[in-house]
Enzyme design. Structure first.
Site, PDB file in Angstrom:
ATOM      1  N   ALA A  85       1.133  -1.105  -0.027  1.00  0.00           N
ATOM      2  CA  ALA A  85       0.144   0.664  -0.298  1.00  0.00           C
ATOM      3  C   ALA A  85       1.034   1.284  -0.396  1.00  0.00           C
ATOM      4  O   ALA A  85       0.064   2.571  -0.314  1.00  0.00           O
ATOM      5  CB  ALA A  85      -1.117  -0.052   1.287  1.00  0.00           C
ATOM      6  N   HIS A  86       2.163   1.576   0.474  1.00  0.00           N
ATOM      7  CA  HIS A  86       2.539   2.832   0.964  1.00  0.00           C
ATOM      8  C   HIS A  86       3.480   3.187  -0.469  1.00  0.00           C
ATOM      9  O   HIS A  86       3.663   4.153  -1.043  1.00  0.00           O
ATOM     10  CB  HIS A  86       4.057   2.191   1.943  1.00  0.00           C
ATOM     11  CG  HIS A  86       4.743   1.193   1.562  1.00  0.00           C
ATOM     12  ND1 HIS A  86       4.822   0.122   2.061  1.00  0.00           N
ATOM     13  CD2 HIS A  86       6.220   1.775   1.329  1.00  0.00           C
ATOM     14  CE1 HIS A  86       6.312  -0.350   1.404  1.00  0.00           C
ATOM     15  NE2 HIS A  86       6.637   1.096   1.240  1.00  0.00           N
TER      16      HIS A  86
ATOM     17  N   CYS B 247      28.654   3.106  -3.311  1.00  0.00           N
ATOM     18  CA  CYS B 247      28.762   4.258  -2.989  1.00  0.00           C
ATOM     19  C   CYS B 247      27.704   5.133  -1.736  1.00  0.00           C
ATOM     20  O   CYS B 247      28.206   5.188  -0.664  1.00  0.00           O
ATOM     21  CB  CYS B 247      29.726   5.591  -3.208  1.00  0.00           C
ATOM     22  SG  CYS B 247      29.113   6.054  -4.359  1.00  0.00           S
TER      23      CYS B 247
END
Length: 460
Positions: free
Chosen positions: A195-196, A320
């Site tokens: 959902a997010h 990095c």
């Protein structure tokens, strides 16, 4: 502050906020109980399931809610493999799947199963024929994302699903990135979402399992969610997730067209304004709001920090910027440049002015980072010297090995070689990518006393 990292988590949709607050008052009781409060909670849960199933394109009784998208993937993979254990223990995944799928595959392999990874092209897409070719009689499950979370490339799910169906193998589709834009086409067997990713609250995933798919839930039994997602349902969050998915779907067509235009600006203007940039991902078959590019001679972590200071929240697949010190498995599988990688993922409602300001800020930011690292200018030339050179970049992380290579390539005559010594895993990806961008020949790699020696021949 311009938030350009919606692929990680989209801002909470206003409809989700409203539904969440309302259901906190109405949906706190146990939906399994028969008294008034329980019946009210059950009505809310059933309505949310029906709304979500309509958006997904499945029956309500085929869909369950999980505590996260990752849990949905893990439960889906484990349950499908267990349900087909008599067929075999062979699992197929693509090389660019989300880490939740790859972690599930690692656990399966550690438990004695076999796993085949299907490679992708430089755009990040699988070849349906190559995928079909690895299907076997003992294949229990195949997995393929609907669209990639790092570069936005859409996968040929329909064609892969057709091949899987012909072979009698269920296909699990991780639709986390695409579900907010529309249904996943094709005859898939299992589907997961989170959902997010579409503007709902965090902590709600979904798992759809088509009728007829053999499925055996793993772990202790539970009467909740058909036994496939144990534990008390987070009803307010589930209601908000369903409400927000319906809301974003209603806006999807218009917003997709707008975001595609904005990302196309970025795709076309960044290479014009910033030297030595590779835009990655499929140029047309991609999600509306995602665009990814990599910059030579740039420390990705520094670049992200500088962009953050300038008011832009973006993410990266550069080694990095991670604790693993290895480049993104997606960029690695695609064989593209990883150093200085930037993923811009625009949330719905992104202002055109923010994108224009980003395009104004980026060139100066990249130039400043390159200058700080001592990178060569795009027009810089060096006098020719001996036929062969060795660059000792041991103990130095990318992009330093590539920067040092660029500084000395002109010191050897055409036909001469530069041997770069490096113990940074990213060099295995970034040095060949540099050669392709610079028109030089990447000869290969060989073991060295310490690290690896990467051989480059000057041809221009």
């Amino acid at each position: 502050m311009a938030y350009f990292d919606a692929a990680s988590a989209a801002p909470l949709h206003p409809v989700a906020r409203q539904a969440l607050l309302a259901s906190l008052d109405e949906g706190w009781a146990d939906p399994a109980r028969l008294y008034r409060e329980g019946r009210r909670a059950r009505l809310l849960l059933d309505a949310a399931r029906e709304a979500m199933a309509e958006c997904v394109g499945c029956r309500p009784d085929e869909l369950v809610f999980t505590p996260s998208g990752t849990r949905a993937v893990h439960s889906g993979v484990a349950g499908a493999l267990a349900g087909r254990r008599r067929v075999g223990s062979h699992l197929i995944v693509s090389a660019v799947e989300h880490s939740s799928v790859l972690h599930a595959a690692e656990a399966h392999e550690a438990g004695g199963g076999s796993v085949t990874q299907v490679g992708v092209d430089r755009a990040g897409a699988v070849d349906p024929a190559a995928y079909a070719a690895v299907l076997r009689e003992d294949t229990a499950l195949a997995c393929l994302q609907s669209a990639n979370h790092e570069v936005g490339t859409e996968q040929p799910v329909s064609r892969v699903a057709e091949a899987c169906r012909s072979a009698g193998v269920p296909l699990l589709v991780d639709a986390a990135q695409s579900l907010g834009w529309g249904r996943v086409e094709g005859d898939w067997s299992l589907l997961t979402g989170s959902a997010h990713k579409w503007g709902g609250p965090a902590g709600v995933g979904l798992l759809a399992v088509r009728k007829g798919v053999r499925f055996a839930p793993q772990g202790p039994g539970d009467e909740r969610e058909s036994g496939r997602a144990p534990g008390f349902e987070n009803l307010p969050a589930i209601v908000a997730a369903a409400a927000s998915l319906r809301a974003v779907r209603a806006e999807a067509a218009a917003e997709a067209a707008r975001l595609r235009e904005l990302t196309e600006r970025i795709r076309s203007r960044v290479p014009e304004r910033v030297p030595d940039v590779e835009v990655v991902g499929d140029p047309s078959r991609r999600l509306p709001g995602i665009v990814t590019f990599s910059c030579l001679y740039v420390d990705g972590e520094t670049l992200l920090h500088e962009l953050d200071r300038a008011g832009f929240s973006v993410s990266s697949g550069s080694s990095c910027t991670s604790s693993t010190l290895t480049p993104s498995h997606v960029l690695k599988a695609m064989g593209v440049l990883s150093e200085g990688n930037v993923r811009v993922s625009l949330p719905p409602g992104t202002a055109t002015e923010d994108v224009e300001r980003f395009l104004e800020v980026l060139p100066g930011t990249v130039a400043a980072v390159r200058e700080k690292l001592g990178a060569p200018a795009a027009t810089e030339t060096v006098r020719a010297a001996g036929p062969d050179l060795v660059v000792d970049a041991l103990g130095r992380r990318c992009p330093i090995p590539v920067i040092e290579l660029a500084k000395v390539i002109g010191d050897v005559p055409v036909g001469g070689t530069v041997r770069v010594l490096s113990d940074d895993e990213a060099a295995r990806l970034d040095i060949p990518a540099w050669c392709e961008m610079r028109g030089q020949e990447y000869v290969g790699e060989e073991p060295a006393e310490k690290g690896t020696a990467y051989l480059v021949r000057r041809i221009s």
